[in-house]
Every structure is written in structure tokens, then in C-alpha cells.
Design an enzyme around this catalytic site. Sequence first.
Site, PDB file in Angstrom:
ATOM      1  N   VAL A  11       0.833  -1.206   0.000  1.00  0.00           N
ATOM      2  CA  VAL A  11       0.000   0.000   0.000  1.00  0.00           C
ATOM      3  C   VAL A  11       0.867   1.255   0.000  1.00  0.00           C
ATOM      4  O   VAL A  11       0.623   2.208  -0.750  1.00  0.00           O
ATOM      5  CB  VAL A  11      -0.954   0.005   1.205  1.00  0.00           C
ATOM      6  CG1 VAL A  11      -1.681   1.340   1.323  1.00  0.00           C
ATOM      7  CG2 VAL A  11      -1.964  -1.126   1.085  1.00  0.00           C
ATOM      8  N   GLU A 149      -7.733   2.462   1.904  1.00  0.00           N
ATOM      9  CA  GLU A 149      -7.395   2.161   0.505  1.00  0.00           C
ATOM     10  C   GLU A 149      -8.304   1.060  -0.017  1.00  0.00           C
ATOM     11  O   GLU A 149      -8.738   0.178   0.730  1.00  0.00           O
ATOM     12  CB  GLU A 149      -5.914   1.775   0.384  1.00  0.00           C
ATOM     13  CG  GLU A 149      -5.439   0.664   1.300  1.00  0.00           C
ATOM     14  CD  GLU A 149      -5.698  -0.734   0.752  1.00  0.00           C
ATOM     15  OE1 GLU A 149      -5.982  -0.837  -0.454  1.00  0.00           O
ATOM     16  OE2 GLU A 149      -5.642  -1.692   1.525  1.00  0.00           O
ATOM     17  N   PHE A 150      -8.566   1.112  -1.327  1.00  0.00           N
ATOM     18  CA  PHE A 150      -9.380   0.095  -1.984  1.00  0.00           C
ATOM     19  C   PHE A 150      -8.638  -0.426  -3.211  1.00  0.00           C
ATOM     20  O   PHE A 150      -9.181  -0.458  -4.319  1.00  0.00           O
ATOM     21  CB  PHE A 150     -10.743   0.670  -2.380  1.00  0.00           C
ATOM     22  CG  PHE A 150     -11.576   1.126  -1.210  1.00  0.00           C
ATOM     23  CD1 PHE A 150     -12.334   0.214  -0.494  1.00  0.00           C
ATOM     24  CD2 PHE A 150     -11.578   2.457  -0.815  1.00  0.00           C
ATOM     25  CE1 PHE A 150     -13.098   0.629   0.597  1.00  0.00           C
ATOM     26  CE2 PHE A 150     -12.334   2.879   0.265  1.00  0.00           C
ATOM     27  CZ  PHE A 150     -13.092   1.959   0.978  1.00  0.00           C
ATOM     28  N   LEU A 151      -7.388  -0.813  -3.011  1.00  0.00           N
ATOM     29  CA  LEU A 151      -6.540  -1.253  -4.113  1.00  0.00           C
ATOM     30  C   LEU A 151      -6.654  -2.754  -4.319  1.00  0.00           C
ATOM     31  O   LEU A 151      -6.561  -3.520  -3.373  1.00  0.00           O
ATOM     32  CB  LEU A 151      -5.080  -0.886  -3.832  1.00  0.00           C
ATOM     33  CG  LEU A 151      -4.786   0.588  -3.529  1.00  0.00           C
ATOM     34  CD1 LEU A 151      -3.300   0.780  -3.250  1.00  0.00           C
ATOM     35  CD2 LEU A 151      -5.240   1.471  -4.679  1.00  0.00           C
ATOM     36  N   LYS A 205     -14.216   0.347   5.059  1.00  0.00           N
ATOM     37  CA  LYS A 205     -13.251  -0.561   4.419  1.00  0.00           C
ATOM     38  C   LYS A 205     -13.545  -2.014   4.782  1.00  0.00           C
ATOM     39  O   LYS A 205     -13.581  -2.901   3.917  1.00  0.00           O
ATOM     40  CB  LYS A 205     -11.830  -0.189   4.843  1.00  0.00           C
ATOM     41  CG  LYS A 205     -10.743  -1.169   4.374  1.00  0.00           C
ATOM     42  CD  LYS A 205     -10.736  -1.301   2.855  1.00  0.00           C
ATOM     43  CE  LYS A 205      -9.781  -2.416   2.385  1.00  0.00           C
ATOM     44  NZ  LYS A 205      -8.387  -2.085   2.545  1.00  0.00           N
ATOM     45  N   PHE A 250     -17.484 -10.562  -9.157  1.00  0.00           N
ATOM     46  CA  PHE A 250     -17.313 -11.406  -7.963  1.00  0.00           C
ATOM     47  C   PHE A 250     -18.321 -12.549  -7.915  1.00  0.00           C
ATOM     48  O   PHE A 250     -18.695 -13.001  -6.844  1.00  0.00           O
ATOM     49  CB  PHE A 250     -17.395 -10.564  -6.682  1.00  0.00           C
ATOM     50  CG  PHE A 250     -16.210  -9.653  -6.507  1.00  0.00           C
ATOM     51  CD1 PHE A 250     -15.070 -10.081  -5.842  1.00  0.00           C
ATOM     52  CD2 PHE A 250     -16.228  -8.368  -7.033  1.00  0.00           C
ATOM     53  CE1 PHE A 250     -13.979  -9.246  -5.701  1.00  0.00           C
ATOM     54  CE2 PHE A 250     -15.136  -7.529  -6.896  1.00  0.00           C
ATOM     55  CZ  PHE A 250     -14.002  -7.976  -6.232  1.00  0.00           C
ATOM     56  N   GLY A 254     -14.729 -20.717  -7.435  1.00  0.00           N
ATOM     57  CA  GLY A 254     -13.352 -21.181  -7.489  1.00  0.00           C
ATOM     58  C   GLY A 254     -12.970 -21.905  -6.218  1.00  0.00           C
ATOM     59  O   GLY A 254     -13.813 -22.508  -5.545  1.00  0.00           O
ATOM     60  N   CYS A 261      -5.917  -9.052   2.089  1.00  0.00           N
ATOM     61  CA  CYS A 261      -7.048  -8.226   2.537  1.00  0.00           C
ATOM     62  C   CYS A 261      -8.255  -9.025   3.012  1.00  0.00           C
ATOM     63  O   CYS A 261      -8.658  -8.933   4.169  1.00  0.00           O
ATOM     64  CB  CYS A 261      -7.463  -7.272   1.423  1.00  0.00           C
ATOM     65  SG  CYS A 261      -6.228  -6.005   1.055  1.00  0.00           S
ATOM     66  N   LYS A 321      -3.927 -14.815  -6.645  1.00  0.00           N
ATOM     67  CA  LYS A 321      -4.652 -14.361  -7.823  1.00  0.00           C
ATOM     68  C   LYS A 321      -3.617 -14.030  -8.893  1.00  0.00           C
ATOM     69  O   LYS A 321      -2.425 -13.907  -8.590  1.00  0.00           O
ATOM     70  CB  LYS A 321      -5.523 -13.134  -7.497  1.00  0.00           C
ATOM     71  CG  LYS A 321      -4.726 -11.910  -7.068  1.00  0.00           C
ATOM     72  CD  LYS A 321      -5.620 -10.726  -6.748  1.00  0.00           C
ATOM     73  CE  LYS A 321      -6.197 -10.096  -7.981  1.00  0.00           C
ATOM     74  NZ  LYS A 321      -6.886  -8.813  -7.698  1.00  0.00           N
TER      75      LYS A 321
END
Length: 436
Positions: A11, A149-151, A205, A250, A254, A261, A321
Site C-alpha cells: 500500500v 485504501e481500496f486497491l 473498508k 465477484f 473457485g 485483505c 490471484k
Amino acid sequence: MRIAVVGTGYVGLVTGTCFAETGNTVTCVDIDQKKVDKLKGGTITIYEPGLDHLFLRNLKESRLHFTTNLAEGIKGAQIIFLALPTPPGEDGSADLSYVLGVSGQLGKILEAYAVIVDKSTVPVGTADKVRDAIGKNAKVEFDVVSNPEFLREGVAVDDFMKPDRVVIGTSSERAKALMQQLYAPFVRQGNPIVYMDERSAELTKYAANAFLAAKITFMNEIARMCERLDADVDMVRRGIGGDERIGKRFLFPGIGYGGSCFPKDVQALFKSAEDVDYDFRILRSVMEVNQEQKTYLVPKIKRYFGDLKGKHIALWGLAFKPNTDDIREAPALYIIEALLKEGARVTAFDPEAMENVKRVVGDKITFADNQYDALNGADALVIATEWSAFRTPDFEAMEGKLNKKVIFDGRNVFEGPQMKALGYYYESIGRRPVKP
């Protein structure tokens, strides 16, 4: 503006680099001298597509600086971001020792008014704790802001440079004005800056990540139902994704979510609920189902072979991922552990994450130089990460390497009819098995 970013992890480095890209002078602070020396020398310390170009440009143009000296790093900074680790404790709560430790130091060295921003994902009430820690020794005015943050790893640069929204928690008009000035270049297309109180921003968040984790888990449960009812999860996904109340994202089933996160934030929100005497039952189920889902393929593999002892399994994908080297809570690690426990041998390949996995599993498995070498003499292929390179492989090359044409696909990379035409035994998630 002059900006300081304390912490050069994922981040912190993305935040510092992207703020420098809009013309700010940014100094990043970290206690790791070796890491700081690498960054000063132009060696980026994380893998994130597109970040290296921005990093090198801003380093060259002297807008991006690095130091291990906190006082030097924050000198003259109008805004100081805390991008520090908040690892989960044994009870699931977020460990705030790094955040509060730096906050205590800041109180002793602040020379002029500054806005202190919690960029790390932190529990509700952390802004109050940071304010108290700084205030014990501060001789100047300051404000504390929550700016979660939304990374998304793999697309973090785009997420930062073109955010769908910016959440800022503050009760100070002075701080609000500075944050508005800082973020103005990032929201020129009209995406909102959402202002709220600090506690609401902190909860936002956790709520966002927990909701997405629940959505993923719901689809994994639907996939299990599909397998029992002879339905196809892809058809179900498309059928419900067209409803704008649900949306298309989403909904891909899987072998569970991982990374830095979702697991940590779901756990932390659940613990926060416990602390206020609330049983967050949905999150309890989300955590239980996701943990089971990580090894969901292993019983399928065992049913096919009967006994895995001595079997050689090829594994494509180790990162949690694609487009990252992050292996935190990666399903592949749990699959490896389960296969080894059953007596199987594993040969793995991942475009970016192999060095990280080597540090965790050592020589318990074999690592291949490329995806095809991983197949040499293997009795089956398991796909654990949906890297683009795995989607359209050379099937002719694969045939000559695999002992058996058997694939267990944890990310539904291939289509059943294609696998049937190629003569593979193919099992995926929430879809009918394909037999040659």
C-alpha cells in the site's frame, strides 16, 4: 504538496508513487535499510503491473524519495500517511502496535501542523487511538484522518489513479481542505470523494471487503449445489449477473479467496463484532466455507485416483490471484499441503510467485522453469491461479508430457466441450465432470 508515507509495503509504495505522479514531492519512510537502499537505487521491491514505470520516472525526476529516518522523512510534510502493517493476532484482531508506535514518535517530532492519515486497514476507533498517541507529546496542532485504501492487487495503479470513489473520514474542515486539494487530480472525471466521520470511514473498508468475500463465498456454495443437482454454475452466474441489483462481478466460483485483505479483514470485522457482543453469523459462515473451499479439489482428485500415494501432480499457479506474487492465504499452499499429506509428489509453476513459495515450502515440492516442464511425467494437472498464460495453452505440447490427460481446474479456466473434444478427463468447480 509535500507528502510523507510511512511504510513501503504494498500500500505504501503504490500510494507514494502515485501521489508523486501527480506532481507532489513524496518521501517514503521505512525501517528496513536494505529495502530503502534498493528503492533508492531504482529496484522496486514488489511486483505490481505498471508500477515500475511510474516508480522509475518519479525517482528520476526527484519527486520520490526514501529514508529510514522518520524525522527527516516527515520534515515539511503537510500530510503524513501511515501505511503500516496491521497483521491479525491469534484472536483475529488487528495488531495496531506498528501504527501506534509510529504515532507516538510523531508526537515528539512534529514541527508544524500536519494531517496524519490512517491509510492502513484498521478497526473502528483507531483514529481516536492515533490521536491520543500523538497528542501525548505533540507541541503543535494536528488532525487525524481515516482514508482507507481500496486497491486490488494486479490493477492497483489503475485503482489509485482512477478511483471509483475516495473515502475520507474527518471532522476537521482544515484537514478536509487539504485532502480535497490532494485528491482533486484523481477525481476529475466526477467520481466522488465521500466525506464522513472517522469511525464510519474505518468501518467502510471492512464492510466493503467483507461483503465481497461473502459474495464470492455465496457463489462457491451455489457451485457445490450445482454439482449435486446436475446444474451448471456458469449458467446460474450469467442468469443472476444480469440483475443490476446483483451485478456481474465477484460471481466466479473457485477454490476460495486469499491474499492480504479479504481473509484478514473478514476476521478482524468478526472480532470487532465480538468485542461489542454481536455474533456476526454471516461472517462466521464465510470464514468456515472459504477455509473448506481452498482444498475442495483434493477430494475430487482422490476420488479419481483412489489413492494419491506416489502420484505425481502438476500445479499451475501459486499466487492467490493472477498479476501478483502475493501468496498470503493462497489456496495453492493449502492444496500442496493436502497433496503431500496424501503421499503425492508436486511440481509447480507460477510466473511470479515461485520464489515466495520456495521460502515457505523449501524442497518439499519441485519447481519448474515453465508451465510445460511442470507437466513432465505428471499424472494430473491442477490449476490453482487463473494466469492469462494458462487460458490458451499448447494442448499438443501438453499431451506429450502428461502421463494421463487429466485436469482438475480450480478456476474454471477451460470449457467442458473443449476438454471433451481434446480427450481429457476434466473436473472444475460447479460444472459437470467431463469424461473422454
